[in-house]
Design a protein around this motif. Structure first.
Motif, PDB file in Angstrom:
ATOM      1  N   UNK A 335      78.386  82.932  40.148  1.00 30.53           N
ATOM      2  CA  UNK A 335      78.019  83.436  41.441  1.00 30.53           C
ATOM      3  C   UNK A 335      77.842  82.494  42.813  1.00 30.53           C
ATOM      4  N   UNK A 336      78.144  81.396  42.470  1.00 31.24           N
ATOM      5  CA  UNK A 336      77.878  80.487  43.623  1.00 31.24           C
ATOM      6  C   UNK A 336      79.109  80.229  44.569  1.00 31.24           C
ATOM      7  N   UNK A 337      78.971  80.410  45.761  1.00 27.45           N
ATOM      8  CA  UNK A 337      80.292  80.069  46.659  1.00 27.45           C
ATOM      9  C   UNK A 337      80.035  78.640  46.981  1.00 27.45           C
ATOM     10  N   UNK A 338      81.269  78.036  46.731  1.00 25.53           N
ATOM     11  CA  UNK A 338      81.525  76.430  47.105  1.00 25.53           C
ATOM     12  C   UNK A 338      82.386  76.405  48.184  1.00 25.53           C
ATOM     13  N   UNK A 339      82.546  75.348  49.120  1.00 26.16           N
ATOM     14  CA  UNK A 339      83.524  75.232  50.111  1.00 26.16           C
ATOM     15  C   UNK A 339      83.540  73.715  50.501  1.00 26.16           C
ATOM     16  N   UNK A 362      75.749  88.579  40.890  1.00 27.42           N
ATOM     17  CA  UNK A 362      76.441  88.630  39.728  1.00 27.42           C
ATOM     18  C   UNK A 362      77.836  87.908  39.986  1.00 27.42           C
ATOM     19  N   UNK A 363      78.861  87.840  39.320  1.00 25.26           N
ATOM     20  CA  UNK A 363      79.856  86.682  39.434  1.00 25.26           C
ATOM     21  C   UNK A 363      80.688  87.207  40.513  1.00 25.26           C
ATOM     22  N   UNK A 364      81.199  86.281  41.347  1.00 28.51           N
ATOM     23  CA  UNK A 364      81.818  86.349  42.662  1.00 28.51           C
ATOM     24  C   UNK A 364      83.325  86.804  41.996  1.00 28.51           C
ATOM     25  N   UNK A 377      81.994  79.535  64.075  1.00 27.28           N
ATOM     26  CA  UNK A 377      81.331  80.324  63.575  1.00 27.28           C
ATOM     27  C   UNK A 377      82.268  81.136  62.614  1.00 27.28           C
ATOM     28  N   UNK A 378      81.845  81.254  61.405  1.00 29.75           N
ATOM     29  CA  UNK A 378      82.656  81.871  60.437  1.00 29.75           C
ATOM     30  C   UNK A 378      81.859  82.887  59.710  1.00 29.75           C
ATOM     31  N   UNK A 379      82.612  84.088  59.493  1.00 28.92           N
ATOM     32  CA  UNK A 379      81.816  85.110  58.369  1.00 28.92           C
ATOM     33  C   UNK A 379      82.461  84.887  56.892  1.00 28.92           C
ATOM     34  N   UNK A 380      81.584  84.813  56.299  1.00 34.64           N
ATOM     35  CA  UNK A 380      82.035  84.664  54.698  1.00 34.64           C
ATOM     36  C   UNK A 380      81.436  85.890  53.902  1.00 34.64           C
ATOM     37  N   UNK A 381      82.187  86.508  53.215  1.00 30.24           N
ATOM     38  CA  UNK A 381      82.039  87.768  52.538  1.00 30.24           C
ATOM     39  C   UNK A 381      82.336  87.355  51.223  1.00 30.24           C
ATOM     40  N   UNK A 382      81.409  88.049  50.111  1.00 31.56           N
ATOM     41  CA  UNK A 382      81.620  87.898  48.749  1.00 31.56           C
ATOM     42  C   UNK A 382      81.665  89.292  48.021  1.00 31.56           C
ATOM     43  N   UNK A 383      82.466  89.509  47.098  1.00 34.51           N
ATOM     44  CA  UNK A 383      82.273  90.799  46.335  1.00 34.51           C
ATOM     45  C   UNK A 383      81.851  90.248  44.741  1.00 34.51           C
ATOM     46  N   UNK A 384      80.965  91.059  43.957  1.00 34.00           N
ATOM     47  CA  UNK A 384      80.672  90.526  43.052  1.00 34.00           C
ATOM     48  C   UNK A 384      81.018  91.442  41.741  1.00 34.00           C
ATOM     49  N   UNK A 385      80.665  91.252  40.527  1.00 38.02           N
ATOM     50  CA  UNK A 385      81.420  91.917  39.442  1.00 38.02           C
ATOM     51  C   UNK A 385      80.512  93.171  39.328  1.00 38.02           C
ATOM     52  N   UNK A 386      79.611  93.422  39.956  1.00 44.17           N
ATOM     53  CA  UNK A 386      78.847  94.848  39.980  1.00 44.17           C
ATOM     54  C   UNK A 386      79.202  95.758  41.147  1.00 44.17           C
ATOM     55  N   UNK A 387      80.240  95.211  41.881  1.00 42.79           N
ATOM     56  CA  UNK A 387      80.868  95.919  43.185  1.00 42.79           C
ATOM     57  C   UNK A 387      79.826  95.606  44.366  1.00 42.79           C
ATOM     58  N   UNK A 388      78.783  94.858  44.293  1.00 42.35           N
ATOM     59  CA  UNK A 388      78.093  94.861  45.798  1.00 42.35           C
ATOM     60  C   UNK A 388      78.921  93.823  46.626  1.00 42.35           C
ATOM     61  N   UNK A 389      78.915  93.987  47.728  1.00 43.07           N
ATOM     62  CA  UNK A 389      79.376  93.018  48.811  1.00 43.07           C
ATOM     63  C   UNK A 389      78.412  92.417  49.508  1.00 43.07           C
ATOM     64  N   UNK A 390      78.415  91.306  49.964  1.00 41.81           N
ATOM     65  CA  UNK A 390      77.584  90.363  50.946  1.00 41.81           C
ATOM     66  C   UNK A 390      78.021  89.615  51.809  1.00 41.81           C
TER      67      UNK A 390
END
Length: 436
Positions: A335-339, A362-364, A377-390
């Protein structure tokens, strides 16, 4: 952190022995816009002046695809979508007036078009080109968001139905390259602003999904890459001539795994542009790799590791020219974003968002990066295994603002790139002109 950007233009005009100077100064902010295709609406999240705001547009039908493109002046945002009843609409968003124009409705059923495969590109003038899968090739149409005119559907017939398509645009001309894949190969077409100007070039491809195309922003040279004989190869298009085929990485970091997804990102900047491209690839074993193209060849391999899905890796380039890779590693911290950021010489160390391990999401399954062309600036978007988007803003080494939930958890297995699109638009513009 508030990002207020200033763009200045200077025009000198000489008339005989007299000299006059006209100065036009535009002030305003570059606002991050994220469009989310929901079952009956389009959710919009906007980041501006250090905070998020949310709004929505009722669509009247389920959203199947969303696309976003910026015009050359950085203000207009063109969005195209298809709905569940196979009607096509174009939305032209004017970030200055916060208003939308909606194109006339285009019913796709009567054209024997399959909108499952669809791509959209934008010319510097702001005109949109959309292409769709067709039984004997692909169909295409144009839309002018200024005049709100939708062109008639035309066809490119090369004897086989396309599986997938990709489109890349030259920022300084009306030239585009469309790549259409089929079991028999990948077909490359050149758009000259009015029509596809040449017979398709066909090249062998192992997997109709494993390819990508983009344009070098300084030279206007196009680069297409695809999987052939077990490895990624590429060709470039300079003017009207495709180069000979070359291997992307002769060391074959993919090993015996098969590349299943390829993405390319170019350098987006409203300042000096470069020919840098960044290529991300993910295999059927979910091993992920990143390569940097410096305008002449590939290098700076990054072995990311094993990611959570085919969309578990994304690549981008900051406005100042620093390549970035963001990803989610499969395992206990999925569930963690690395960069990692490339400093021009080497890839920097892996970093995590502060307190990322304490966040309970949830899992990314998908990661998307959208860079601001006027700053880092950068916009980072993630979608998770429950369908939620952040979504969350990232500036250099700092995360800005709070994590923003764009879409609530819901059923659906849509690709992040198909239903969530982002861009930066120049907003709240004031122009002052003086003559001396």
């Amino acid at each position: 952190m508030v990002a207020l950007r200033f763009v200045c233009a200077l025009l000198l005009v000489g008339l005989g022995a007299h000299h006059s100077e006209v100065k036009a100064v535009e002030t305003g902010s570059y606002r991050a816009l994220l469009f989310a295709g929901m079952p009956s609406a389009i959710n919009i999240a906007a980041w501006e002046y250090g905070q998020w705001t949310a709004s929505g547009i009722p669509s009247g039908a389920g959203i199947e695809r969303l696309y976003a493109q910026s015009s050359a002046d950085g203000r207009r945002l063109g969005v195209a979508l298809t709905t569940s009843d196979l009607n096509l609409f174009f939305f032209a968003f004017d970030s200055v007036s916060n208003s939308f124009k909606v194109s006339p409705n285009m019913p796709l059923q009567s054209h024997d078009i399959d909108a499952e495969a669809m791509v959209v590109g934008m010319e510097p003038s702001g005109k949109l080109l959309a292409a769709f899968r067709w039984t004997s090739g692909f169909a295409f149409a144009t839309y002018d968001p200024i005049t709100n005119v939708l062109g008639t559907v035309k066809y490119a017939n090369f004897g086989t139905s396309t599986d997938h398509m990709a489109l890349a645009a030259d920022p300084s001309s009306d030239n585009m390259v469309l790549a259409a894949s089929a079991p028999s190969g990948v077909f490359l077409f050149r758009w000259n602003g009015t029509q596809f100007a040449e017979v398709a070039k066909r090249y062998d491809i192992d997997d109709p999904r494993a390819y990508a195309v983009d344009c070098m922003q300084e030279s206007g040279v196009f680069l297409a890459t695809w999987l052939s004989s077990g490895t990624l190869v590429f060709r470039t298009l300079d003017g009207e001539t495709w180069s000979s085929q070359s291997t992307l990485d002769s060391s074959n970091p993919w090993g015996t795994a098969t590349v299943k997804r390829v993405t390319i990102e170019h350098h987006r900047s409203h300042g000096p542009r470069t020919n840098m491209l960044v290529v991300g690839s993910v295999t059927d074993a979910l091993t992920a790799f990143v390569h940097i193209f410096d305008g002449s060849g590939f290098g700076s391999l990054l072995d990311v590791g094993t990611v959570t899905s085919l969309e578990g890796l994304t690549v981008s380039i900051t406005s100042s020219g620093m390549p970035v890779a963001a990803y989610a590693i499969n395992g206990t911290e999925a569930s963690v974003i690395r960069y990692r950021v490339h400093n021009g010489t080497a890839w920097g160390p892996e970093q995590l968002k502060p307190d990322a391990l304490n966040e309970t999401r949830g899992v990314v399954l998908g990661v998307l990066i959208e860079p601001n062309p006027n700053s880092d600036d950068m916009l980072i978007v993630t979608k998770h295994d429950d369908g939620a988007v952040y979504a969350q803003m990232f500036y250099a080494a700092e995360w800005e603002g709070s994590l923003f939930q764009v879409a609530a958890a819901h059923e659906g297995n849509e690709d992040l790139s198909h239903h969530y699109v982002a861009n930066f638009a120049h907003a709240n513009v004031t122009t002052t002109t003086t003559t001396t």
